[in-house]
Every structure is written in structure tokens, then in C-alpha cells.
Motif scaffolding. Sequence first.
Motif, PDB file in Angstrom:
ATOM      1  N   LEU A  80      28.311  73.458  18.062  1.00 48.38           N
ATOM      2  CA  LEU A  80      28.392  74.372  19.209  1.00 48.38           C
ATOM      3  C   LEU A  80      29.704  75.152  19.233  1.00 48.38           C
ATOM      4  N   LYS A  81      30.413  75.191  18.128  1.00 44.64           N
ATOM      5  CA  LYS A  81      31.693  75.899  18.111  1.00 44.64           C
ATOM      6  C   LYS A  81      31.474  77.412  18.191  1.00 44.64           C
ATOM      7  N   GLY A  82      32.508  78.117  18.620  1.00 41.89           N
ATOM      8  CA  GLY A  82      32.449  79.574  18.640  1.00 41.89           C
ATOM      9  C   GLY A  82      31.883  80.138  19.918  1.00 41.89           C
ATOM     10  N   SER A  83      31.280  81.297  19.800  1.00 38.04           N
ATOM     11  CA  SER A  83      30.839  82.065  20.975  1.00 38.04           C
ATOM     12  C   SER A  83      29.430  81.742  21.426  1.00 38.04           C
ATOM     13  N   GLY A  84      28.719  80.871  20.688  1.00 43.51           N
ATOM     14  CA  GLY A  84      27.357  80.531  21.057  1.00 43.51           C
ATOM     15  C   GLY A  84      26.323  81.357  20.326  1.00 43.51           C
ATOM     16  N   LYS A  85      25.126  80.829  20.221  1.00 43.65           N
ATOM     17  CA  LYS A  85      24.021  81.482  19.509  1.00 43.65           C
ATOM     18  C   LYS A  85      22.981  82.001  20.503  1.00 43.65           C
ATOM     19  N   ARG A  86      22.377  83.133  20.157  1.00 45.74           N
ATOM     20  CA  ARG A  86      21.302  83.683  20.998  1.00 45.74           C
ATOM     21  C   ARG A  86      20.049  82.848  20.804  1.00 45.74           C
ATOM     22  N   ILE A 130      22.363  82.394  25.793  1.00 50.37           N
ATOM     23  CA  ILE A 130      23.389  81.966  24.855  1.00 50.37           C
ATOM     24  C   ILE A 130      23.484  80.448  24.873  1.00 50.37           C
ATOM     25  N   ASP A 131      23.279  79.824  23.700  1.00 50.20           N
ATOM     26  CA  ASP A 131      23.449  78.380  23.541  1.00 50.20           C
ATOM     27  C   ASP A 131      24.937  78.130  23.310  1.00 50.20           C
ATOM     28  N   HIS A 132      25.609  77.573  24.325  1.00 53.05           N
ATOM     29  CA  HIS A 132      27.065  77.585  24.349  1.00 53.05           C
ATOM     30  C   HIS A 132      27.582  76.250  24.877  1.00 53.05           C
ATOM     31  N   CYS A 133      28.610  75.727  24.270  1.00 49.00           N
ATOM     32  CA  CYS A 133      29.211  74.471  24.736  1.00 49.00           C
ATOM     33  C   CYS A 133      29.821  74.653  26.126  1.00 49.00           C
ATOM     34  N   PRO A 134      29.470  73.786  27.087  1.00 48.07           N
ATOM     35  CA  PRO A 134      30.031  73.940  28.441  1.00 48.07           C
ATOM     36  C   PRO A 134      31.464  73.427  28.569  1.00 48.07           C
ATOM     37  N   VAL A 135      31.970  72.697  27.556  1.00 51.01           N
ATOM     38  CA  VAL A 135      33.346  72.175  27.611  1.00 51.01           C
ATOM     39  C   VAL A 135      34.277  73.266  27.081  1.00 51.01           C
ATOM     40  N   ILE A 136      34.828  74.050  27.966  1.00 49.07           N
ATOM     41  CA  ILE A 136      35.565  75.254  27.601  1.00 49.07           C
ATOM     42  C   ILE A 136      36.802  74.951  26.753  1.00 49.07           C
ATOM     43  N   ASP A 137      37.542  73.902  27.105  1.00 46.53           N
ATOM     44  CA  ASP A 137      38.816  73.641  26.436  1.00 46.53           C
ATOM     45  C   ASP A 137      38.705  72.611  25.313  1.00 46.53           C
ATOM     46  N   CYS A 138      37.531  72.440  24.752  1.00 48.36           N
ATOM     47  CA  CYS A 138      37.329  71.439  23.707  1.00 48.36           C
ATOM     48  C   CYS A 138      37.964  71.896  22.392  1.00 48.36           C
TER      49      CYS A 138
END
Length: 772
Positions: free
Chosen positions: A235-241, A215-223
Motif C-alpha cells: 500500500l505504499k505511495g499514492s494509492g491505486k485506482r 483510490i486504494d490507499h493506506c489510512p496510516v498517513i505517517d507510516c
Amino acid sequence: MERQLSSYQINLFRYEGKPFESGVTLAVYKPKNEVPEDKLFLVGQATKAVQDNAGEGAVAFQYGTTVYCLSKMPSNLKDSIPVADSYSKEINIWYRNQDHVAHPSNQSDRELLRRLVAKAISNQHIQNKWFVEQYKMVYHWSFRLSEQLSHGKFEVYHGFVFRPYIYEDGTCAVLLDPKFKFVLKETLRDYIASLEQQGKTREEIEYILRGEQVIDHCPVIDCMHRNNPESDCRLKGSGKRRLLTGLDFTRKPTASGHGDLLQYHRNVVCKNNGKIADMMQDSAPIAMIQFPNTPRPYDYPLERLRREVRMHDLDKIGRIKVMEYMRPSMVSRWNMTKSFIQYVDNVPLANLTLRISRDFSQAGERGFPWENFEMLPDVPLAFAKGKEDTDPMRGLEENGPFDLNDERITNVEFTIYCFSRRVTLEQIEEFYNDLTNGFQGRPLFKGFHSLFNVRAPKFDKSMVKYKIELPPPPQKAGSKKFALVIVPAISFKKAKEYMPLKQLFVKNGIPSQFVLSQNIAPDLTPSKYVGILKNLALEIYAKIGGTAWALSRPTGDGKCFIGVDSITRKKVTYFSVQVFNGRGVWICGWTRSVPAEQYGKSLQDTLTNAIRIFAKTQGAIKEVVAHKEGNVWSSETDAIKSATAHHKTRVVSIIKTGIMRVYDKSKQDNITNRGLFVELDKNEALLVTSGPPHPIQGSQKALTVRVASGLDGTTLKDICNDVFLLSTSYGGYILAATSKPVTTYYANKATSISAQNGLEVSDDLWRSTWFI
């Protein structure tokens, strides 16, 4: 066919009236210059610009590189929309062309109207702070981050998948099914560090992760940018496969093949003052991510990637929580679906509002396609001596294989390869004897020899090899060499010896069967051990060209069924063609890899050869039916038609996403008996291939059967009847939650293994199902 209102409910929700009966006038924007494949993101920017210009209630969507728009005030729309490429600074202009009236009587216009409604629903959700992502080509997934369901190890995104349906008379409906996504909080760098602590080498770590979906996902959780559906954060949302093709331990982010990844993320990617770069370590390895139709992978920092949730990674409480939402009972799924209906109601569409007229659609409703439904009759399986049985393993054990009296392989010479240090020679001998001669405990297993009347040599330690080498040629006429390979798993069901050994065997035309060392361990329960032995015996018999069972009655005289599947990786297309007769008996098959631009021609040549062999061995062909899982591309339809030009031909798409579901409200568990057929449109139907009388776990799934070509001269019901019967002839002895027809099961299995491991498969295996 039955016509009464039934107890079968479909998760399809109808909008009031016939909103598109008179058609819809759409503004049309086309680009001045051709948009290259690597610049298709500009079409999305143009669509957003048209949407912003069109005003409140307007809906803009794209189809190819063309942008369409439905507006309250068409006269106020601009004549041109400039779009700038932020990388090259070049500007392309979308000019307004002549308006187009999309009418539901036209098939291509129905697709425009479907996209129009999907975009209208998406716009409404985004305004209400829901994320919306495309899902499985023609579906959309609306979701939110759920704080209530979050777990210590993962984030939970809850929502639903939807897809509009437009009918010829202007009727509109929307499909709705709950979907939950669980994303691990642990980054790929954290996971690699944990593997190193376990003593895994770099080579082992690279092998464990190679070929995995991440999953390509932003590591800044509270952004705030990442958590805002209306932001322009990529990178918004739940991430891309993404497909991880490997790890490079010789490079670090500041020395990637694409430049300094830290500076790139600080200055270009991150919208939150470069916080992503602050979280990145400038140390090896770098992840290599492969995108479809790109010649080489892209370098990615490990902090942007996470693994998908796997059941074996979770503790008991975590597994229960995940299963509750990913595989709920049919009753729970029905209740969740009902709770989500409100989110696809009162959809604004320029001067129109789409309102839900009723709850779940019911098979048998007059005046709608789903008026037509029927419970298709099941056909018993046939075994030796003309005997029949509905239970595959019982019929096999009591009567013997279907091809018992045919010309076939009657002697198998096993060579056993062992690459596990924990498995002793005594354990190998016991396992081999249990497999070939039978297991005498409870439950009982008759053994490979007794089941199929195929001889296997008595165990001798000279049969066991501890290094990679090809087995010697068969010693007896009519014998078949077979490689039985015992390998240790370095992670869940992954063995590093698999790829080089499988390549060696398939390239040299030798059928093989891999067995994980933990599956011959003495601590397995007898029932699990016997289940493994049964499946191994069935797979070995299929790989030497045997037929354990067939349909007791053919789907039709002179029918040739062909399963087709393809995957393109790095501009190489891997494809498979698997051929069956009307009783579901496998005849022959090929799996090949070719340059992507040669796929159509190679597929046509392979099909032409398949048709020739089928006619020679099975007799005159009256009809060719090609099945493909998923969408059928135009190049594939053309190749199939060219190869079968002298025969009546049908091309059928079989979709197993499980999003369209049927609930039997007359039953307490809502589970439908297998065999239910429900017409959805003139060329599309719902088909239930699993369920009672066979037990299933979790949510019952149905197949969507869509005729891509050749519906004339037959009925949708007859086409689905063939698919249903072929779903019972799959080689396993237990049906799954979704039971695919053997045609697509074989073709998909062969293609997936070939593409995932880059296998070069010998044509000598055209008479072996080496991939099962």
C-alpha cells in the motif's frame, strides 16, 4: 514538407550519441513452470531477485513471464532463481537461458530496450526516494508526497510521467511531462457517514458510489513503510485506482466473503504492527472492488478507500489550487517540465551512463524522425444548399443541416418523462417550448424545429408521464418516437433513474435523451441555458439519424472509416463498432456484449455486416480504415483483417493521454495552432487537434497516432490528415482541449455507457446514435 528548424518544441529529451547502436546483450531467465494468470505477481518477485543478485548498476526487467537482465559482470549471474509463493508455499524456479542480443533494428528488441531504459530510470528514482508506478500501459510516473502543496482536504503528490523512445539507429530519447495527483484525506467510511447525515438512504448512497473509481490507499498517513519507496509494503505511495461496483450493507469486515478482514489486515497486509486494523471499524457496509478479468468482486474495508478529487467537492480556493497544477497554462507546464529534466539525466545502465544532450526537441531537427512536420490544412464544414462555414453552430443556424434535402426523419413525437418532484408542469412546458420553438432572450436560440426543419408536436400535458412505461407507437408515417427524460441528480450529474430507464429504452430500440432537472431550472443564466438547449438539439437530431454537418471535402473517395472500442468486465466484453464515410457522416453502428472468449469472432461478424451495409449504401469500397482509442489488441487486428480481407485495410491506434505535448515558443502563450503534425517514428506521429482558432482552457493536449497495421502504400501524414479532419466532425459545437476523431469518440462513448450500466442494446438502434 517543411524542413527548417521551427519554433515548435516537443517534450522529448535526447540522450547523447547512439547508445544502443551496436545492440545490448541481455541475460534471459524463464520460469520452469507456466505462471497462471492469478500468480503473475511471482514474475515481479523473480525480477527483484534477479536484480538483487546482479549487483550494482545492473538492471532487471520483465516482459511477459520472462526476466531480462543487463549486468556489469554477466558471468557472476546465477543460473537459477527460486521464487516462493507466500500463499501456497509452492516454489517456481526461473532458469537462465541463452543470452539475447537486443538490437534496435528489430522492432521487438526496441521494446526490450525501451523497458530496459524505463527500469534503469525507475531504479535511479527509487534510490533517490522517489516513488515509481506504471501509468497508462507504457508510461511510468515518478512522484513524491509534497508537504508544501498539501491542503486541509487532500494530499498532493507531485512528479512527472516519463517514457523512453528507442530508434532504429540506436538513438535514445525520453518523454517527460509533469503530473500531479490529489488524494482526499477523507476515507470512504467518512464520506458515507456525511451522506447519511444529509439524509441519504442506503439505496441512494449505494447508487451514488456504484461504478465510481476510488483510490486504494493506506489510512496510516505517517507510516514509515507506506512512505518508503524501497519498502515491500503493498500500500505504499499514492494509492491505486480501483473500480467500486457496489456496497453491501448486510455484511461487516469480520464476516466478509474472504474471511475476517480485520485479522487479514493485522497479520498479512500491514507492515506497521497492524495499525490499519486498529483504524478499521467492524461495521457495515463492505465495499466491493472489481479487478479486470476476475469473475467476482473482492471485499474491501472502507478505511482503505478514498474518493478521487472532484472539482465540485472543493471550495473556490481548493479549486484554484488544484487547477493550477492539474490544468496549468502551457507556459507553466513548459517551465515545470524544464525543472524535471535533471531527474532523467545521468542514468546508470551497467557499464553505460545515459546523459541528456539537449533540452526540448524541435520539429525540423535534421537526422531525427521529428525532422518531418507540417501544418495540415483545415477543411470547412458543409451544410445545406452547398454552403460552408468553419463555425459549426453558425453554419447550421444560417443554412440548415447537411442532410436537409436527403431522405430523413422529418417528424419527432416526444414523450416526456418527469421523475423530479421539484419540476412543475409549467416549467416542463416552458422548457419544451424553448427547446422545440426557440429561446427569444439573449443569446438567441432558434429552436429544434427551425434548426433542422423537423416538426415536433405542440405541447400537451398528455405528453408528460410520471411513471416508467414505453411510449406508444408513432402515429404518423415517417415519424420517430423519442423519450425526453427529466431526472433529479442525487449527486453531481448522477441520477438513480438513469440505468433502469436507459436499459428499457435501448433494449426496445427507442432513442432517448436524459436531462438533469437543475438544467431546466429558472435560476440558470441565459447563456448557460442556451448552451444546454443547443447541445440537446444536436444530440436529439443525431439520435434520430440526422447529420447536422459534414466535411466540405471528403478525405478520399471510397473510404470507409470504422471506430472500434471494447471494455471487458467480469469476463464479459462490451464492444462497439461505428461506421462513417469519407465526409465524416455516420452511417451505422452496433454496441454489443458477449462472453470475453467470443469477442474476436463477434467483432469479426459485426464488422463483416458493417462492411456489407456500407458497400450497399455508399458504393464501392476502396479502403477500410479502423480507428481505436488506446492499444489495439492482436485479436482485434485479426478480426478486422478477416472481416476486410477483400479490401485494403489500415488499423490505427489513437492515444489521447495528452502526455506528449508541443509548445510554440514563438507565441507568448506557447499554444500551437490546431493541425500541427510531427513525425515521431516510422509508424507514430503527434497530432494537434485543438487550439487556435478555437479557444481552449488549461493545457493543450495532442493526440498520438500510431499505425498498428497497413502503413504500406500511404504516408503517416496522410493517415494523420484523415484523423485531423474527422476530429472536426464530432457532434458538439465547441472543441475540447483534446478533440478526438468522431470515429473513436462515438465508439468509446457507446462502449463506456454500455459497460458502466450493463446495457443490453437492441440491434434496432443500428441507425441511431443513442449514446451521444
